[in-house]
Design a protein around this motif. Sequence first.
Motif, short mmCIF file in Angstrom:
data_model
loop_
_atom_site.label_atom_id
_atom_site.label_comp_id
_atom_site.label_asym_id
_atom_site.label_seq_id
_atom_site.Cartn_x
_atom_site.Cartn_y
_atom_site.Cartn_z
N ILE A 83 -7.12 -7.36 0.62
CA ILE A 83 -5.90 -6.59 0.38
C ILE A 83 -6.18 -5.11 0.54
CG2 ILE A 83 -4.18 -5.93 -1.35
CD1 ILE A 83 -4.54 -8.81 -2.53
N TYR A 84 -7.23 -4.62 -0.09
CA TYR A 84 -7.55 -3.20 -0.04
C TYR A 84 -7.75 -2.72 1.41
CZ TYR A 84 -9.76 1.27 -1.01
OH TYR A 84 -10.06 2.62 -1.03
N ARG A 85 -8.51 -3.48 2.19
CA ARG A 85 -8.77 -3.12 3.58
C ARG A 85 -7.47 -2.97 4.36
NH1 ARG A 85 -11.08 -7.63 5.26
NH2 ARG A 85 -9.17 -8.40 6.17
N ASN A 86 -6.56 -3.92 4.17
CA ASN A 86 -5.29 -3.88 4.90
C ASN A 86 -4.37 -2.77 4.39
OD1 ASN A 86 -5.02 -6.11 7.01
ND2 ASN A 86 -6.07 -7.12 5.32
N VAL A 87 -4.35 -2.52 3.09
CA VAL A 87 -3.54 -1.42 2.55
C VAL A 87 -4.02 -0.10 3.14
CG1 VAL A 87 -3.08 -0.07 0.47
CG2 VAL A 87 -2.81 -2.54 0.41
N MET A 88 -5.32 0.11 3.17
CA MET A 88 -5.84 1.37 3.70
C MET A 88 -5.47 1.57 5.17
SD MET A 88 -7.30 3.22 1.40
CE MET A 88 -5.90 2.77 0.42
N ARG A 89 -5.51 0.50 5.93
CA ARG A 89 -5.15 0.59 7.35
C ARG A 89 -3.65 0.83 7.52
NH1 ARG A 89 -5.88 -4.15 8.87
NH2 ARG A 89 -3.71 -4.69 8.89
N GLU A 90 -2.84 0.15 6.75
CA GLU A 90 -1.39 0.19 6.94
C GLU A 90 -0.72 1.42 6.35
OE1 GLU A 90 0.45 -1.80 8.79
OE2 GLU A 90 -1.16 -3.18 9.29
N SER A 91 -1.12 1.86 5.16
CA SER A 91 -0.38 2.94 4.48
C SER A 91 -1.26 3.98 3.81
CB SER A 91 0.53 2.34 3.42
OG SER A 91 -0.26 1.81 2.36
N SER A 92 -2.56 3.83 3.87
CA SER A 92 -3.49 4.71 3.16
C SER A 92 -3.22 4.74 1.65
CB SER A 92 -3.44 6.14 3.72
OG SER A 92 -3.80 6.15 5.07
N GLY A 93 -2.61 3.67 1.14
CA GLY A 93 -2.36 3.57 -0.29
C GLY A 93 -1.07 4.22 -0.76
N ASN A 94 -0.20 4.59 0.17
CA ASN A 94 1.08 5.23 -0.18
C ASN A 94 2.17 4.16 -0.31
OD1 ASN A 94 3.46 6.65 -0.35
ND2 ASN A 94 3.21 7.74 1.59
N PRO A 95 2.65 3.90 -1.54
CA PRO A 95 3.66 2.85 -1.71
C PRO A 95 5.02 3.22 -1.11
CG PRO A 95 3.28 3.95 -3.79
CD PRO A 95 2.26 4.48 -2.82
N ARG A 96 5.24 4.48 -0.77
CA ARG A 96 6.51 4.92 -0.18
C ARG A 96 6.39 5.10 1.33
NH1 ARG A 96 10.61 3.78 -3.10
NH2 ARG A 96 11.81 5.38 -2.05
N ALA A 97 5.29 4.66 1.93
CA ALA A 97 5.10 4.80 3.37
C ALA A 97 6.19 4.04 4.12
CB ALA A 97 3.72 4.28 3.78
N ILE A 98 6.64 4.62 5.22
CA ILE A 98 7.63 3.96 6.07
C ILE A 98 7.30 4.31 7.52
CG2 ILE A 98 9.28 5.87 5.81
CD1 ILE A 98 11.51 3.67 6.02
N ASN A 99 7.35 3.32 8.38
CA ASN A 99 7.05 3.51 9.79
C ASN A 99 8.37 3.68 10.53
OD1 ASN A 99 6.58 3.06 12.54
ND2 ASN A 99 4.79 1.81 12.12
N LEU A 100 8.58 4.86 11.07
CA LEU A 100 9.84 5.16 11.76
C LEU A 100 9.69 5.25 13.27
CD1 LEU A 100 11.20 7.82 9.26
CD2 LEU A 100 11.87 5.42 9.46
N TRP A 101 8.57 4.78 13.83
CA TRP A 101 8.36 4.96 15.26
C TRP A 101 8.06 3.69 16.05
CZ3 TRP A 101 3.72 3.33 17.03
CH2 TRP A 101 2.69 3.22 16.09
N ASP A 102 7.73 2.57 15.44
CA ASP A 102 7.33 1.39 16.22
C ASP A 102 8.54 0.57 16.66
OD1 ASP A 102 8.10 -0.03 13.96
OD2 ASP A 102 6.15 -0.96 13.63
N SER A 103 8.28 -0.57 17.27
CA SER A 103 9.36 -1.41 17.80
C SER A 103 10.29 -1.91 16.70
CB SER A 103 8.78 -2.60 18.58
OG SER A 103 7.97 -3.41 17.73
N ASN A 104 9.76 -2.21 15.52
CA ASN A 104 10.62 -2.63 14.41
C ASN A 104 11.58 -1.51 14.02
OD1 ASN A 104 9.61 -5.27 14.02
ND2 ASN A 104 7.86 -4.44 12.93
N ALA A 105 11.06 -0.30 13.93
CA ALA A 105 11.90 0.85 13.57
C ALA A 105 12.98 1.08 14.62
CB ALA A 105 11.04 2.10 13.41
N ARG A 106 12.64 0.92 15.89
CA ARG A 106 13.63 1.11 16.96
C ARG A 106 14.74 0.05 16.86
NH1 ARG A 106 8.94 2.45 19.88
NH2 ARG A 106 8.81 0.39 20.80
N MET A 107 14.44 -1.11 16.26
CA MET A 107 15.45 -2.15 16.07
C MET A 107 16.20 -1.96 14.74
SD MET A 107 13.68 -5.62 17.59
CE MET A 107 12.57 -5.78 16.22
#
Length: 162
Positions: A83-107
Amino acid sequence: MPARRRNRNSKAARVARALAVAGTGAAVLALPIMGATYASAATPAAPAKVTSAASRAGSLDSWIRQSLAIMAKHGIPGTYNGIYRNVMRESSGNPRAINLWDSNARMGIPSKGLLQVIDPTFRTYHVPGTAFDPYDPVANITAACNYAAHRYGSIDNVYSAY
């Protein structure tokens, strides 16, 4: 003649996207990458408030431990390290992180929270006993681990964006 577009894969574009996800604290670390030679000692911004009971309870360590307890009750595999490894890669531990640039965001369905879960996945893999809020750290971790268990066998088997 059309305006020249920035290459989305350029170093500056990648750094800008990473900073958008990681938050302002990472900007200081990125100064040498961006070519800056000076930074002022501005007062850091207060962290975003998260109002759920789980997030008020503590830190990344406590969120992971709470999730592991819920996962054990529901038979969802996963370890602290996975879990820790994936959290660090995905959000650096920020619970309010949001990805506004990838294909999901474009949809129109941006990835959110510690493990960057989109709303449809969160709804499908939400685990009873957690908040129904993708920004809630414990709910986000637990739903993402439930999804990873169904798709990959465990969050421990995930080593890249999933």
